[in-house]
Design a protein around this motif. Sequence first.
Motif, PDB file in Angstrom:
ATOM      1  N   PRO A  64      39.234  33.229  45.587  1.00 41.20           N
ATOM      2  CA  PRO A  64      39.425  34.045  46.788  1.00 41.20           C
ATOM      3  C   PRO A  64      39.592  33.125  48.011  1.00 41.20           C
ATOM      4  O   PRO A  64      39.054  32.016  48.026  1.00 41.20           O
ATOM      5  CB  PRO A  64      38.125  34.850  46.874  1.00 41.20           C
ATOM      6  N   VAL A 147      38.950  38.411  53.472  1.00 37.16           N
ATOM      7  CA  VAL A 147      39.001  37.521  52.324  1.00 37.16           C
ATOM      8  C   VAL A 147      39.869  38.198  51.270  1.00 37.16           C
ATOM      9  O   VAL A 147      39.663  39.375  50.941  1.00 37.16           O
ATOM     10  CB  VAL A 147      37.590  37.237  51.761  1.00 37.16           C
ATOM     11  N   ASN A 149      40.703  38.715  47.644  1.00 37.63           N
ATOM     12  CA  ASN A 149      40.056  38.481  46.359  1.00 37.63           C
ATOM     13  C   ASN A 149      40.784  39.153  45.202  1.00 37.63           C
ATOM     14  O   ASN A 149      40.308  39.124  44.076  1.00 37.63           O
ATOM     15  CB  ASN A 149      38.580  38.898  46.395  1.00 37.63           C
ATOM     16  N   LYS A 150      41.957  39.754  45.487  1.00 36.87           N
ATOM     17  CA  LYS A 150      42.749  40.308  44.396  1.00 36.87           C
ATOM     18  C   LYS A 150      44.219  40.375  44.770  1.00 36.87           C
ATOM     19  O   LYS A 150      44.589  40.445  45.942  1.00 36.87           O
ATOM     20  CB  LYS A 150      42.240  41.676  43.967  1.00 36.87           C
ATOM     21  N   ASN A 169      41.831  40.339  39.923  1.00 38.88           N
ATOM     22  CA  ASN A 169      40.856  39.661  40.774  1.00 38.88           C
ATOM     23  C   ASN A 169      41.080  38.150  40.714  1.00 38.88           C
ATOM     24  O   ASN A 169      41.431  37.612  39.661  1.00 38.88           O
ATOM     25  CB  ASN A 169      39.427  39.976  40.317  1.00 38.88           C
ATOM     26  N   SER A 171      39.477  34.407  40.855  1.00 38.26           N
ATOM     27  CA  SER A 171      38.160  33.912  40.454  1.00 38.26           C
ATOM     28  C   SER A 171      37.766  32.786  41.368  1.00 38.26           C
ATOM     29  O   SER A 171      36.913  32.031  41.198  1.00 38.26           O
ATOM     30  CB  SER A 171      38.183  33.487  38.995  1.00 38.26           C
TER      31      SER A 171
END
Length: 171
Positions: A64, A147, A149-150, A169, A171
Amino acid sequence: MSIRTIMIFPEFEEMEIIEEIREKYDPLAHLVRPHITIVFPFENQMSNKDIADILADRLITIPPFELVLNGISKHEDRFGNYLFLNVKKGSSEICTIHNILYDNEFCEHNLGLSYKPHMTVGKLPTVEALNVAYENVKEINRDFKTVVNKISVEMIGENEESIIIIEQNLS
């Protein structure tokens, strides 16, 4: 076969500011949430599972990352006249993901355009309309931070609407 796109759908505080701009200037505002495109719309024989597997494999080393958008610029190309919300932080990570995908399984869909991550907040019919819109929004100076994150894959529906079919997602 359906048309799909790989993108980031960032969530920001004060998202309504972006939504207001898009409401005025982006014909897609009601069809797709604010986003940053990584792989532009493509059509191929890959199944959604194939694409999900590719993303899981290719993005395994991408953690992320922080994303900051600020400042609006105008952009004209063969596809139209655009207002962009500029990426101030996170650009290198987005470019890395873009390059990994276009250098491998999505190479046949590469249009050969130089890629600069951005969020489109307007598409105007003429350069004159673009210039007027830009004058109305150029003073907006706010950091939009989140942020990432996916990474998501959307399918473009029959009425041009965005249907999220995969979320991978980081990692």
